[in-house]
Design an enzyme around this catalytic site. Structure first.
Site, PDB file in Angstrom:
ATOM      1  N   TYR A   1       0.842  -1.206   0.000  1.00 25.34           N
ATOM      2  CA  TYR A   1       0.000   0.000   0.000  1.00 25.34           C
ATOM      3  C   TYR A   1       0.875   1.253   0.000  1.00 25.34           C
ATOM      4  O   TYR A   1       0.719   2.137  -0.854  1.00 25.34           O
ATOM      5  CB  TYR A   1      -0.902  -0.045   1.229  1.00 25.34           C
ATOM      6  CG  TYR A   1      -1.736   1.181   1.480  1.00 25.34           C
ATOM      7  CD1 TYR A   1      -2.816   1.493   0.664  1.00 25.34           C
ATOM      8  CD2 TYR A   1      -1.475   2.019   2.569  1.00 25.34           C
ATOM      9  CE1 TYR A   1      -3.602   2.616   0.913  1.00 25.34           C
ATOM     10  CE2 TYR A   1      -2.249   3.125   2.828  1.00 25.34           C
ATOM     11  CZ  TYR A   1      -3.315   3.427   2.003  1.00 25.34           C
ATOM     12  OH  TYR A   1      -4.091   4.530   2.259  1.00 25.34           O
TER      13      TYR A   1
ATOM     14  N   LEU B   1     -10.165   1.438  15.155  1.00 24.66           N
ATOM     15  CA  LEU B   1     -11.364   1.988  15.797  1.00 24.66           C
ATOM     16  C   LEU B   1     -12.556   1.046  15.630  1.00 24.66           C
ATOM     17  O   LEU B   1     -13.273   0.732  16.596  1.00 24.66           O
ATOM     18  CB  LEU B   1     -11.687   3.349  15.164  1.00 24.66           C
ATOM     19  CG  LEU B   1     -12.888   4.038  15.788  1.00 24.66           C
ATOM     20  CD1 LEU B   1     -12.469   4.824  17.014  1.00 24.66           C
ATOM     21  CD2 LEU B   1     -13.578   4.955  14.793  1.00 24.66           C
TER      22      LEU B   1
ATOM     23  N   CYS C   1     -12.423  -2.154  14.839  1.00 28.83           N
ATOM     24  CA  CYS C   1     -12.130  -3.428  15.526  1.00 28.83           C
ATOM     25  C   CYS C   1     -12.547  -3.326  16.993  1.00 28.83           C
ATOM     26  O   CYS C   1     -13.198  -4.231  17.532  1.00 28.83           O
ATOM     27  CB  CYS C   1     -10.643  -3.760  15.471  1.00 28.83           C
ATOM     28  SG  CYS C   1     -10.055  -4.240  13.842  1.00 28.83           S
TER      29      CYS C   1
ATOM     30  N   VAL D   1      -2.603  -5.870  19.110  1.00 29.13           N
ATOM     31  CA  VAL D   1      -1.581  -6.517  18.291  1.00 29.13           C
ATOM     32  C   VAL D   1      -0.202  -6.290  18.930  1.00 29.13           C
ATOM     33  O   VAL D   1       0.165  -5.138  19.210  1.00 29.13           O
ATOM     34  CB  VAL D   1      -1.633  -5.982  16.837  1.00 29.13           C
ATOM     35  CG1 VAL D   1      -0.488  -6.548  16.018  1.00 29.13           C
ATOM     36  CG2 VAL D   1      -2.980  -6.317  16.195  1.00 29.13           C
TER      37      VAL D   1
ATOM     38  N   GLY E   1       0.700  -6.565  21.862  1.00 32.36           N
ATOM     39  CA  GLY E   1       0.610  -5.886  23.159  1.00 32.36           C
ATOM     40  C   GLY E   1       0.087  -4.456  23.109  1.00 32.36           C
ATOM     41  O   GLY E   1      -0.120  -3.825  24.147  1.00 32.36           O
ATOM     42  N   GLY E   2      -0.117  -3.915  21.910  1.00 32.00           N
ATOM     43  CA  GLY E   2      -0.713  -2.560  21.798  1.00 32.00           C
ATOM     44  C   GLY E   2       0.245  -1.440  22.134  1.00 32.00           C
ATOM     45  O   GLY E   2      -0.195  -0.331  22.485  1.00 32.00           O
TER      46      GLY E   2
HETATM   47  N1  UDP Z   1      -4.431  -2.794  16.010  1.00 33.31           N
HETATM   48  C1  UDP Z   1      -4.680  -3.453  17.222  1.00 33.31           C
HETATM   49  N2  UDP Z   1      -5.883  -4.095  17.374  1.00 33.31           N
HETATM   50  C2  UDP Z   1      -6.854  -4.105  16.417  1.00 33.31           C
HETATM   51  C3  UDP Z   1      -6.587  -3.419  15.189  1.00 33.31           C
HETATM   52  C4  UDP Z   1      -5.367  -2.777  15.029  1.00 33.31           C
HETATM   53  O1  UDP Z   1      -3.847  -3.473  18.120  1.00 33.31           O
HETATM   54  O2  UDP Z   1      -7.919  -4.688  16.660  1.00 33.31           O
HETATM   55  C5  UDP Z   1      -3.158  -2.050  15.847  1.00 33.31           C
HETATM   56  C6  UDP Z   1      -2.401  -2.244  14.519  1.00 33.31           C
HETATM   57  O3  UDP Z   1      -1.539  -3.372  14.594  1.00 33.31           O
HETATM   58  C7  UDP Z   1      -1.637  -0.940  14.396  1.00 33.31           C
HETATM   59  C8  UDP Z   1      -2.557   0.087  15.050  1.00 33.31           C
HETATM   60  O4  UDP Z   1      -3.490  -0.665  15.832  1.00 33.31           O
HETATM   61  O5  UDP Z   1      -0.420  -0.991  15.128  1.00 33.31           O
HETATM   62  C9  UDP Z   1      -3.341   0.945  14.049  1.00 33.31           C
HETATM   63  O6  UDP Z   1      -3.913   0.083  13.102  1.00 33.31           O
HETATM   64  P1  UDP Z   1      -4.951   0.552  11.991  1.00 33.31           P
HETATM   65  O7  UDP Z   1      -5.424  -0.662  11.313  1.00 33.31           O
HETATM   66  O8  UDP Z   1      -6.002   1.435  12.576  1.00 33.31           O
HETATM   67  O9  UDP Z   1      -4.147   1.423  10.932  1.00 33.31           O
HETATM   68  P2  UDP Z   1      -2.650   1.887  10.670  1.00 33.31           P
HETATM   69  O10 UDP Z   1      -2.408   3.072  11.528  1.00 33.31           O
HETATM   70  O11 UDP Z   1      -1.717   0.755  10.999  1.00 33.31           O
HETATM   71  O12 UDP Z   1      -2.652   2.229   9.230  1.00 33.31           O
END
Ligand code: UDP
Length: 353
Positions: free
Chosen positions: A156, A206, A208, A222, A224-225
């Site tokens: 992407y 958001l 999710c 993911v 540990g966040g």
């Molecule tokens: N993420 C998470 N749990 C979820 C969905 C996403 O921990 O249920 C994490 C993801 O791995 C990333 C961050 O949240 O590190 C933001 O993900 P998103 O898909 O919103 O978009 P990005 O900023 O990566 O484009």
């Protein structure tokens, strides 16, 4: 085509039925005098109607759609994209085509017909940043480092970056009037979908977390966040785009970050905030858990991530005197309310709330 004043009067939003596109179309109708054409395959998210709004139900890949849009409008705003991270490693060919191949004719035609192309790119073009890279991402100075080809997450970012480079080249060498916008984690009402209700796959964080809250499931973090994101409210973002449209002299030929560095949080902090707001508002009689999952379990093989992503917004703030104003604590109740209103009736256990 321009109005009697010689000012541009017609604007086309490609992807006008999507999350960012629908918010922009609504604001264009409410706050400007433009005649607006919205092109998209669906319009469920578009909650405005007006004599000044023309809706074209079509895909930009359909023959003649881009040609008609360019011929009929002064300004083309391209917001179409396949932009859910879960798709980058599961449907990479579609991702490359949607974010690059299908948009090349738009760039060529805008150049040939002397139209202003305002293109929604992405902060993902900055690539992979580790937590040690504390510097904010800057349009003129930051390097763009992507992961290896076998980490398909970067399809992407790479497709979007190549389109930016094509637009830049047409600007510099063929006279294209352009503005490239790099949105940083825009959130707000109507974002994405809830899997199993109005879409399939994995939406952005958001949606999710909203799915988990509505279905009384654990919120999955993911790895540990610990990754950080700076979230901007969609209304602040759209206000910046309106300012850009109103200031062609300052914004043509520019690449502009649009984000809110003040709303930089870890994903686990975001989860905790959302649980708190949801519990206070809906009293679900349920103890929510935050659960760590590996990236491979959550997204499958080929996923990779940026640990931090903070926008440098000095350029746009100076050019336009624009500043984002909405804090996470201010926006989350509105966003959560929107999801609840749209989805709770489809999920058991929410009757009478
Ligand atoms: N993420 C998470 N749990 C979820 C969905 C996403 O921990 O249920 C994490 C993801 O791995 C990333 C961050 O949240 O590190 C933001 O993900 P998103 O898909 O919103 O978009 P990005 O900023 O990566 O484009």
């Amino acid at each position: 085509m321009s109005g009697n004043s010689g000012q541009p009067s017609r604007i086309c939003v490609l992807g006008g039925g999507g999350f960012l596109g629908s918010h922009l179309v609504e604001e264009l109708i409410e706050k400007t005098a433009f005649e607006v054409e919205a092109v998209d395959t669906t319009f469920e998210k578009l909650a405005v109607s007006s004599k000044r709004l023309r809706v074209t139900q079509a895909s930009i890949e359909d023959p003649g759609v881009i040609d008609s849009a360019v011929m009929a409008n002064d300004i083309l705003i391209s917001t179409t994209a396949l932009c859910n991270p879960a798709l980058y490693n599961s449907q990479p060919i579609d991702v490359i085509n949607a974010n690059y191949t299908h948009l090349v004719p738009l760039v060529e035609l805008c150049s040939k017909q002397s139209r202003w192309l305002i293109h929604y790119s992405t902060c993902e073009v900055y690539g992979k940043m580790s937590a040690a890279d504390s510097a904010a991402m800057n349009e003129a100075n930051s390097p763009m480092i992507l992961g290896p080809v076998n980490k398909e997450r970067w399809t992407y970012a790479c497709a979007k970056q190549l389109l930016e480079r094509l637009i830049w080249a047409y600007g510099k060498h063929a006279g294209l009037a352009f503005t490239i916008i790099r949105p940083f984690n825009v959130i707000g009402p109507r974002m994405d979908f809830i899997p199993g209700i109005d879409g399939e796959g994995v939406p952005r964080v958001l949606a999710c977390f909203m799915k988990a809250l509505l279905k009384r499931e654990p919120l999955q973090l993911v790895e540990g966040g610990g990754n950080r994101r700076a979230f901007i409210y969609v209304k602040d973002f759209t206000q910046a785009v309106l300012e850009i449209i109103g200031n062609p002299g300052r914004c043509q030929g520019e690449i502009l970050n649009i984000g809110n560095p003040a709303n930089d949080v870890t994903i686990s902090e975001l989860a905790e905030k959302m649980v708190k707001v949801f519990q206070t508002r809906y009293k679900p009689q349920h103890e929510y858990r935050l659960q760590s999952v590996t990236a491979e379990e959550f997204y499958g093989p080929g996923y990779d991530d940026s640990e931090v992503r903070i926008p440098d917004i000095e350029k746009i703030s100076k050019l336009l005197k624009w500043q984002p104003v909405t804090t996470l604590d201010q926006m989350l109740p509105t966003v959560i309310e929107d999801y609840f209103t749209r989805y709770a009736s489809d999920i058991s256990g929410w009757g009478g709330q």
